[in-house]
Design a protein around this motif. Structure first.
Motif, PDB file in Angstrom:
ATOM      1  N   THR A 366       0.815  -1.210   0.000  1.00 45.99           N
ATOM      2  CA  THR A 366       0.000   0.000   0.000  1.00 45.99           C
ATOM      3  C   THR A 366       0.852   1.265   0.000  1.00 45.99           C
ATOM      4  O   THR A 366       0.570   2.218  -0.736  1.00 45.99           O
ATOM      5  CB  THR A 366      -0.941   0.012   1.219  1.00 45.99           C
ATOM      6  OG1 THR A 366      -1.806  -1.122   1.157  1.00 45.99           O
ATOM      7  CG2 THR A 366      -1.778   1.277   1.252  1.00 45.99           C
ATOM      8  N   GLU A 370       0.744   3.889  -3.123  1.00 46.72           N
ATOM      9  CA  GLU A 370       0.230   5.239  -2.877  1.00 46.72           C
ATOM     10  C   GLU A 370       1.333   6.296  -2.924  1.00 46.72           C
ATOM     11  O   GLU A 370       1.111   7.441  -2.536  1.00 46.72           O
ATOM     12  CB  GLU A 370      -0.473   5.285  -1.517  1.00 46.72           C
ATOM     13  CG  GLU A 370      -1.708   4.402  -1.411  1.00 46.72           C
ATOM     14  CD  GLU A 370      -2.853   4.908  -2.278  1.00 46.72           C
ATOM     15  OE1 GLU A 370      -2.945   6.138  -2.470  1.00 46.72           O
ATOM     16  OE2 GLU A 370      -3.650   4.079  -2.748  1.00 46.72           O
ATOM     17  N   ARG A 401      -2.900  10.976   5.538  1.00 44.09           N
ATOM     18  CA  ARG A 401      -3.394  10.039   4.521  1.00 44.09           C
ATOM     19  C   ARG A 401      -2.976   8.608   4.864  1.00 44.09           C
ATOM     20  O   ARG A 401      -3.741   7.656   4.646  1.00 44.09           O
ATOM     21  CB  ARG A 401      -2.852  10.440   3.139  1.00 44.09           C
ATOM     22  CG  ARG A 401      -3.380   9.595   1.990  1.00 44.09           C
ATOM     23  CD  ARG A 401      -3.243  10.349   0.664  1.00 44.09           C
ATOM     24  NE  ARG A 401      -1.857  10.603   0.308  1.00 44.09           N
ATOM     25  CZ  ARG A 401      -1.152   9.809  -0.498  1.00 44.09           C
ATOM     26  NH1 ARG A 401      -1.710   8.726  -1.015  1.00 44.09           N
ATOM     27  NH2 ARG A 401       0.099  10.107  -0.802  1.00 44.09           N
ATOM     28  N   LEU A 405      -5.199   5.149   5.316  1.00 44.52           N
ATOM     29  CA  LEU A 405      -4.913   3.903   4.603  1.00 44.52           C
ATOM     30  C   LEU A 405      -4.712   2.733   5.566  1.00 44.52           C
ATOM     31  O   LEU A 405      -5.017   1.585   5.239  1.00 44.52           O
ATOM     32  CB  LEU A 405      -3.661   4.072   3.736  1.00 44.52           C
ATOM     33  CG  LEU A 405      -3.791   5.021   2.544  1.00 44.52           C
ATOM     34  CD1 LEU A 405      -2.418   5.317   1.949  1.00 44.52           C
ATOM     35  CD2 LEU A 405      -4.703   4.421   1.486  1.00 44.52           C
TER      36      LEU A 405
END
Length: 425
Positions: A366, A370, A401, A405
């Motif tokens: 992830t 990202e 952010r 996530l």
């Protein structure tokens, strides 16, 4: 009652040890049956425990340490059974627990053959089967065997596996253990990452694990103990750096410290670490690496699993030393940290550690997907990204952010209690 429990534990250990040292099937069977009978008798006298947690891995052990503090604060009875590196984590954090390793002649449960795992699983199942809720990690074969024994006992306890990793796909070893455990009639899965409770979970980058028949909950939890420890260690950076160079017996010439964060999965040993060594070999003569100290920070379970990464390192004449420090100590003085797969990545980013993921094309997590972490998948990328990433940290907006996530919730303790309350009425 206390003296009874002490006597019971001593006799139980003797029976299991007696059964293990003899290789005669009849002797081992009799010892196991006597131990189980004693365990069953003890359960009659014991008060029913609301929540029982079982862990062998340091990652979920860190989570369980925080989760049980919430249980304690709210007067909910619980017990933790821990083995291997999980036991060390709980001991360091002064969390009361019971040692699974006392039932094994081998200090490492993760390396036991199946024939030695089964009697331990039987005993543990009898010991905890009367709990209202049983929560286990996803780690070793013992966890699979334990759930199988609980199923055979028709335990009335709600049985959940705790998915501590923030990723929807981790690695083959983790996924295989998860799938095998889910096949033992568990009630459901408790996710640390709140987002994963309603997301797809994979056993490869394409194959989904079917959770449709199971209950899934997400509590939005992120273990902060390692973040706090790392932040404190950063304040002692010069002292720890001096300790490192002293242990390695080399002069501190103001070298950059580059740390490779090792793993403990088959994909790491067979794919991740060899890939990193190959890229390093192609770039080792560049001045960037010539003026650096490179460290292999082994996973706490790597030596237990055969020490394959150190063997690979010894087979290559590369400027990479095995770190004599703890993982958090190495990270506290690292100017750049490389990794293949680690659940620590989000926490390291939140602690301003400069990270670079090094893996073949397509093996992204992830953070790299990202663009929160740089990603190197070739020898050219490796050098360029190393130069660009060293000293680079996340800004506040990206950190916010990242929390999203990770599926983090500031009210994770309330969500955890809501989950618990469903099963301990």
């Amino acid at each position: 009652m206390k003296s009874f429990n002490v006597t019971y534990c001593n006799v139980l250990k003797t029976l299991i040890y007696f059964g293990n040292i003899f290789d005669v099937v009849a002797v081992k069977k009799i010892s196991q049956l006597l131990a189980i009978l004693l365990c069953s008798c003890a359960c009659v006298f014991a008060k029913q425990t609301s929540v029982c947690l079982v862990t062998l891995h340091p990652g979920p052990a860190n989570h369980f340490a925080d989760l049980t503090r919430v249980l304690k604060e709210n007067g909910i009875s619980f017990e933790i059974y821990a083995g291997d590196n999980a036991e060390k984590v709980l001991r360091e954090q002064k969390v009361p627990h019971k040692r699974i390793s006392i039932w094994s002649k081998n200090s490492s449960i993760g390396t036991l053959p199946q024939k030695e795992i089964e009697p331990i699983a039987k005993l543990l199942a009898h010991k905890i089967s009367s709990s209202k809720l049983i929560l286990t990690d996803i780690s070793e074969d013992l966890i699979v065997a334990l759930h199988n024994e609980l199923k055979a006992l028709n335990s009335k306890a709600a049985r959940f596996v705790y998915y501590d990793n923030p990723e929807s796909w981790v690695c083959k070893d983790y996924s295989d253990k998860l799938k095998a455990t889910l096949e033992q009639g568990v009630t459901g899965v408790l996710f640390a990452n709140q987002n994963l409770a309603s997301s797809q979970i994979f056993c490869s980058d394409k194959e989904e694990i079917d959770l449709s028949s199971l209950k899934t909950f997400g509590i939005g939890f992120c273990s902060t103990s390692e973040i706090k420890k790392l932040s404190l260690l950063r304040e002692k950076k010069q002292k720890i750096r001096k300790k490192l160079f002293s242990k390695l017996k080399i002069d501190d010439l103001n070298q950059k410290v580059l740390v490779y964060l090792g793993g403990a999965s088959s994909s790491y040993f067979e794919e991740g670490f060899p890939f990193f060594l190959n890229l390093l070999n192609k770039n080792k003569d560049h001045e960037f690496f010539d003026s650096s100290l490179l460290l292999l920070q082994q996973h706490p379970r790597a030596k237990m699993m055969g020490n394959h990464d150190e063997e690979l390192l010894n087979d290559n004449s590369l400027p990479l030393a095995v770190s004599p420090l703890t993982t958090l100590e190495s990270l506290s003085i690292s100017d750049l940290t490389y990794y293949f797969q680690t659940s620590m990545a989000p926490k390291l980013l939140l602690t301003n550690v400069s990270l670079l993921k090094v893996a073949p094309e397509g093996a992204q997590d992830t953070c790299s997907k990202e663009s929160l972490v740089s990603f190197a998948s070739s020898d050219c990328d490796f050098l360029t990204k190393s130069q660009e990433t060293i000293g680079k940290t996340l800004n506040d907006e990206d950190k916010e952010r990242l929390y999203q996530l990770m599926g983090y919730s500031s009210s994770w303790d309330e969500l955890f209690l809501n989950f618990i309350s469903e099963y301990i009425k």
